[in-house]
Motif scaffolding. Structure first.
Motif, short mmCIF file in Angstrom:
data_model
loop_
_atom_site.label_atom_id
_atom_site.label_comp_id
_atom_site.label_asym_id
_atom_site.label_seq_id
_atom_site.Cartn_x
_atom_site.Cartn_y
_atom_site.Cartn_z
N LYS A 21 0.86 -1.21 0.03
CA LYS A 21 0.09 -0.12 -0.08
C LYS A 21 0.93 1.23 0.18
O LYS A 21 0.45 2.28 -0.96
N GLU A 22 2.07 1.31 0.86
CA GLU A 22 2.86 2.53 0.72
C GLU A 22 3.67 2.54 -0.26
O GLU A 22 4.42 3.70 -0.18
N VAL A 23 3.86 1.71 -0.88
CA VAL A 23 4.82 1.67 -2.18
C VAL A 23 4.36 1.56 -3.56
O VAL A 23 4.10 0.69 -3.84
N PRO A 24 3.88 2.65 -4.05
CA PRO A 24 3.06 2.60 -5.60
C PRO A 24 4.24 1.64 -6.66
O PRO A 24 5.08 2.02 -6.69
N GLY A 25 3.43 0.99 -7.26
CA GLY A 25 4.30 0.11 -8.37
C GLY A 25 4.60 -1.25 -7.69
O GLY A 25 5.53 -1.88 -8.70
N VAL A 26 4.65 -1.59 -6.58
CA VAL A 26 5.29 -2.86 -6.30
C VAL A 26 3.99 -3.66 -5.99
O VAL A 26 3.27 -3.82 -5.05
N PHE A 27 3.75 -4.70 -7.14
CA PHE A 27 2.66 -5.61 -7.35
C PHE A 27 3.27 -6.96 -7.50
O PHE A 27 4.30 -6.94 -7.96
N SER A 28 2.73 -8.03 -7.23
CA SER A 28 2.93 -9.22 -7.44
C SER A 28 2.02 -10.37 -7.27
O SER A 28 0.65 -10.07 -6.97
N GLN A 29 2.23 -11.42 -7.56
CA GLN A 29 1.13 -12.59 -7.45
C GLN A 29 1.81 -13.94 -6.99
O GLN A 29 3.16 -13.90 -7.22
N GLY A 30 1.16 -14.71 -6.31
CA GLY A 30 1.63 -16.00 -6.01
C GLY A 30 0.35 -17.35 -5.97
O GLY A 30 -0.64 -16.80 -5.76
N GLN A 31 0.78 -18.41 -6.06
CA GLN A 31 -0.15 -19.48 -5.82
C GLN A 31 -0.64 -19.69 -4.52
O GLN A 31 -1.78 -20.15 -4.29
N THR A 32 0.13 -19.14 -3.28
CA THR A 32 -0.36 -19.10 -1.97
C THR A 32 -0.07 -17.81 -1.63
O THR A 32 0.99 -16.90 -2.07
N LEU A 33 -0.49 -17.65 -0.35
CA LEU A 33 -0.04 -16.03 0.37
C LEU A 33 1.32 -16.15 0.67
O LEU A 33 2.00 -14.91 0.44
N GLU A 34 1.95 -17.23 1.08
CA GLU A 34 3.34 -17.09 1.36
C GLU A 34 4.13 -16.92 0.23
O GLU A 34 5.21 -16.26 0.23
N GLU A 35 3.88 -17.24 -1.09
CA GLU A 35 4.44 -17.13 -2.45
C GLU A 35 4.47 -15.63 -2.64
O GLU A 35 5.17 -15.14 -3.16
N LEU A 36 3.23 -15.04 -2.60
CA LEU A 36 2.94 -13.74 -2.81
C LEU A 36 3.77 -13.11 -1.90
O LEU A 36 4.39 -11.94 -2.36
N GLU A 37 3.88 -13.17 -0.66
CA GLU A 37 4.71 -12.60 0.10
C GLU A 37 6.33 -12.42 -0.19
O GLU A 37 6.99 -11.51 -0.27
N ASP A 38 6.77 -13.76 -0.42
CA ASP A 38 8.21 -13.65 -1.13
C ASP A 38 8.29 -13.02 -2.44
O ASP A 38 9.25 -12.40 -2.33
N ASN A 39 7.38 -13.26 -2.97
CA ASN A 39 7.62 -12.34 -4.67
C ASN A 39 7.32 -10.81 -4.29
O ASN A 39 8.13 -10.13 -4.79
#
Length: 68
Positions: A21-39
């Motif tokens: 939320k605080e950093v515009p432009g930093v988006f990602s995706q993952g098959q799990t929530l943990e993978e999303l966080e890592d990405n």
């Protein structure tokens, strides 16, 4: 050093998609929530490394108001 950000995420066709939320432009995706966080961690670190290598000698900043 640790910095804390707000992770906003949602499900889209079975994928976890999110942004910092605080950093515009930093988006990602993952098959799990943990993978999303890592990405997102990796995306943030890559963005910061790129920003440090920008060729600008004099970068200025100032606060300004926006009516909402």
């Amino acid at each position: 050093m640790l910095r804390y950000f707000t992770l906003e995420y949602w499900l889209d066709d079975g994928w976890y998609v999110g942004k910092l939320k605080e950093v515009p432009g930093v988006f990602s995706q993952g098959q799990t929530l943990e993978e999303l966080e890592d990405n997102l961690r990796e995306a943030f670190q890559l963005m910061m490394a790129e920003e440090e290598s920008l060729p600008f000698e004099n970068v200025y900043s100032k606060e300004f108001a926006v009516a909402v």
